[in-house]
Design a protein around this motif. Structure first.
Motif: not given
Length: 481
Positions: A68-77, A107-110, A173-188
């Protein structure tokens, strides 16, 4: 990714590499490298230093990928990439964006969609590939293909049912740990779904070859590029001389102890085993360190040479090379296949376990999980790999299959990327005409309907039989009387 950047640069393209966190790969002086600042709350880079992942960190319930530490790091990135305005400005001037997909896609595809630049995705993770194929509607049949990193011992009813449950658990698991948190970080916020963003990809390249993964999808936009940018001819004297001075041969260890991947105990065990051999040990180590010895060990007979960076391709291609010992990441596995080198795999992550399993299945090496490294097991494995010629012969056969292709991996990659730059609006992926569920795609709803009709018809027949049975019995009794 660094090998792709070097190849594009060597063929005359202007390449800019945008990385997050401390730089791990070395690039030539002409490749522009821009660094995104590390987030203060990033658990992977406390104080700006990468901490890696230890052998026992993959916990129960997270076997599908990484800790989970790696996934959280990717969300920060993802958050940092969207907050740095210069990143989007720089991408808008590019002709092409090449990006990893798993744990990067949101993030990159957005950003690629906002700036209107074609994007080519790179699949670097065997476990993450299942997520990519799901988004692109290219999943193999669940009845015969296990959800990574699991296996299917049989194809019975319960085994297939368990595989179906693992599939939905994987996606959830991937939706809850990666996709949802990463989507909330998008400025647009993106107006398109993640599946729509995937359908806009101009192509997908895969970091390994179908020789080691026959389940790769067959699609014109999915291009395997395993063993790219392998360039023998770079061996320096400090590496070449030890190889020439020992007729027994060279054993290469491509694992850095400072990265904390395998762990100090496994490194110490490996040194103890290797120091009693007659080979030159070329160890890719950040700083020279003497091999750990125990009081009961015999005096060292092997010569150790520690090098921070080594031309692994040159060493594997050298006639006196005997064995490669590594965690079995994709690049090292493909290099070993390319040159036909036997492998001793000490995998840590799920991706490395999958690659190591294929290596052992195809008869190219032996696998010992990093958490199970012991002196006797490593000694027996090394003796087997060095004493049995079938591993070298099998490596030669796989290498010939990899070489005997219409285009080399380098040419396939260059053609794919340059074609996108020539025709940026050509899209090989198409949106699904109908949004069918996984069960509908397998016609399971039709089978269920037929089963229901069969059950109803059978029930009616049984009901009629039971209803007529008293009359038949009465008539039979009347005849007997």
């Amino acid at each position: 990714m660094s090998a792709m950047a070097e190849l594009l640069h060597d063929t005359g393209h202007d390449v800019t590499v945008i990385i997050y966190g401390p730089r791990r790969s070395a690039y030539t002086g002409d490749v522009e490298v821009l660094e995104i600042p590390t987030a203060e709350d990033d658990p992977m880079f406390p104080g700006g230093v990468g901490t890696g992942m230890t052998a026992g960190e993959v916990k129960d319930g997270l076997e599908w990928a990484v800790s989970g530490r790696v996934v959280r790091s990717r969300v920060c990135a993802c958050r940092q990439l969207n907050e740095q305005t210069w990143v989007e400005e720089r991408m808008s001037t590019a002709s092409l964006i090449v990006t990893p997909l798993f744990l990067h896609d949101v993030c990159t595809l957005s950003v690629g969609g906002r700036v209107g630049v074609p994007v080519v995705g790179v699949v670097t993770s065997r476990v993450g590939a299942w997520w990519v194929w799901e988004q692109l509607d290219l999943l193999p049949p669940l009845s015969t293909h296990p959800v990574p990193p699991h296996t299917m011992d049989d194809f019975g009813l319960w085994s297939r049912l368990a595989n179906l449950a693992r599939h939905y658990g994987y996606l959830s698991t991937i939706r809850q740990s990666w996709q949802v948190p990463a989507t909330t970080t998008l400025t647009v916020p993106s107006k398109e779904t993640l599946s729509d963003l995937y359908q806009s990809l101009a192509g997908v390249v895969v970091a390994w070859d179908p020789i080691l993964d026959p389940t790769l999808p067959t699609h014109p936009a999915v291009v395997p590029i395993g063993a790219i940018n392998i360039q023998p001819g770079l061996m320096a004297k400090d590496v070449l001389v030890p190889a020439l001075l020992n007729r027994a041969g060279v054993v290469t260890v491509s694992m850095r102890a400072g990265e904390a991947w395998v762990g100090p105990e496994a490194h110490s065990t490996l040194r103890r085993v290797l120091q009693s051999t007659s080979y030159v040990i070329l160890w890719r180590e950040e700083a020279p360190s003497p091999p750990a010895t125990a009081t009961q060990d015999p005096p060292p007979t092997a010569k150790f040479a520690y090098k921070p960076e080594m031309p692994v391709s040159d060493i594997l291609n050298h006639p006196r090379h005997r064995l490669l010992i590594s965690c079995c990441g994709e690049s090292e596995v493909m290099a070993a296949v390319y040159f036909g080198s036997p492998l001793l795999c000490l995998p840590v992550t799920a991706d490395q376990h999958l690659a190591a399993t294929q290596v052992q299945k195809w008869g190219l090496g032996v696998t010992i999980p990093a958490s199970e490294v012991a002196v006797e097991r490593v000694k027996a494995a090394i003796q087997t790999l060095l004493g049995d010629r079938k591993y070298r012969e099998r490596g030669r056969q796989l290498g010939e299959e990899l070489h005997d292709q219409p285009l080399s991996p380098d040419d396939r990659l260059l053609f794919t990327l340059e074609r996108v730059m020539r025709k940026p609006h050509s899209r090989l992926f198409r949106k699904r005409i109908t949004q069918l569920t996984l069960l509908q795609r397998g016609n399971a709803d039709i089978y269920l309907l037929l089963l229901l009709l069969l059950t109803v018809v059978s029930g009616l027949l049984i009901y009629l039989l039971l209803a007529l049975l008293p009359f038949i019995m009465a008539k039979t009794k009347h005849k007997k009387d």
